[in-house]
Design a protein around this motif. Structure first.
Motif, PDB file in Angstrom:
ATOM      1  N   UNK A   6       0.825  -1.209   0.000  1.00 32.10           N
ATOM      2  CA  UNK A   6       0.000   0.000   0.000  1.00 32.10           C
ATOM      3  C   UNK A   6       0.860   1.260   0.000  1.00 32.10           C
ATOM      4  N   UNK A   7       2.168   1.090  -0.143  1.00 29.67           N
ATOM      5  CA  UNK A   7       3.064   2.242  -0.174  1.00 29.67           C
ATOM      6  C   UNK A   7       3.160   2.802  -1.593  1.00 29.67           C
ATOM      7  N   UNK A   8       3.905   3.851  -1.743  1.00 29.99           N
ATOM      8  CA  UNK A   8       4.087   4.482  -3.047  1.00 29.99           C
ATOM      9  C   UNK A   8       5.331   4.017  -3.786  1.00 29.99           C
ATOM     10  N   UNK A   9       6.023   2.993  -3.253  1.00 31.07           N
ATOM     11  CA  UNK A   9       7.256   2.504  -3.881  1.00 31.07           C
ATOM     12  C   UNK A   9       7.267   0.981  -3.872  1.00 31.07           C
ATOM     13  N   UNK A  10       8.019   0.385  -4.789  1.00 33.45           N
ATOM     14  CA  UNK A  10       8.178  -1.058  -4.809  1.00 33.45           C
ATOM     15  C   UNK A  10       8.841  -1.539  -3.526  1.00 33.45           C
ATOM     16  N   UNK A  11       8.425  -2.717  -3.040  1.00 32.38           N
ATOM     17  CA  UNK A  11       8.974  -3.246  -1.789  1.00 32.38           C
ATOM     18  C   UNK A  11       9.215  -4.736  -1.894  1.00 32.38           C
ATOM     19  N   UNK A  12      10.364  -5.183  -1.351  1.00 34.54           N
ATOM     20  CA  UNK A  12      10.536  -6.615  -1.178  1.00 34.54           C
ATOM     21  C   UNK A  12       9.655  -7.016  -0.006  1.00 34.54           C
ATOM     22  N   UNK A  13       9.351  -8.302   0.092  1.00 35.18           N
ATOM     23  CA  UNK A  13       8.468  -8.730   1.170  1.00 35.18           C
ATOM     24  C   UNK A  13       8.883 -10.077   1.739  1.00 35.18           C
ATOM     25  N   UNK A  14       8.650 -10.196   3.062  1.00 37.27           N
ATOM     26  CA  UNK A  14       8.989 -11.403   3.807  1.00 37.27           C
ATOM     27  C   UNK A  14       7.844 -11.672   4.781  1.00 37.27           C
ATOM     28  N   UNK A  15       7.350 -12.895   4.777  1.00 33.13           N
ATOM     29  CA  UNK A  15       6.289 -13.304   5.698  1.00 33.13           C
ATOM     30  C   UNK A  15       6.874 -14.294   6.688  1.00 33.13           C
ATOM     31  N   UNK A  16       6.665 -14.019   7.966  1.00 34.17           N
ATOM     32  CA  UNK A  16       7.154 -14.894   9.038  1.00 34.17           C
ATOM     33  C   UNK A  16       5.946 -15.579   9.661  1.00 34.17           C
TER      34      UNK A  16
END
Length: 84
Positions: A6-16
């Motif tokens: 939901x941010x304005x920039x691309x993001x890497x993501x990690x789910x724990x």
């Protein structure tokens, strides 16, 4: 579970994820490049295969054995999951 940027920039993501008394046998992503599942002391971390663009979502699926389907612990990029 759905992971959304939901941010304005691309993001890497990690789910724990942590499952009381159970284990994740496999995990995969729908509608996004596949990532990697790692386990350490009964806690599982799925790292996305590509950054999520602003407004993009990925659906993380997982198969769990010997545990409730809802994780006892869940965080995305260090923020506690909501809506489980």
């Amino acid at each position: 579970m759905q992971v959304s940027n939901v941010s304005g920039a691309g993001q890497e993501w990690h789910v724990r994820l942590g499952f009381s008394g159970g284990r994740v046998t496999t995990a995969w992503v729908m509608n996004a490049p596949q990532g990697r599942l790692r386990e350490n002391d009964d806690v599982y971390t799925y790292s996305g295969g590509a950054d999520l663009a602003p407004g993009q979502s990925a659906r993380l699926m997982f198969h769990v054995e010997r545990a409730e389907t809802r994780p006892a612990e869940c965080a995305v990029n260090g923020v506690t999951c909501g809506g489980l």
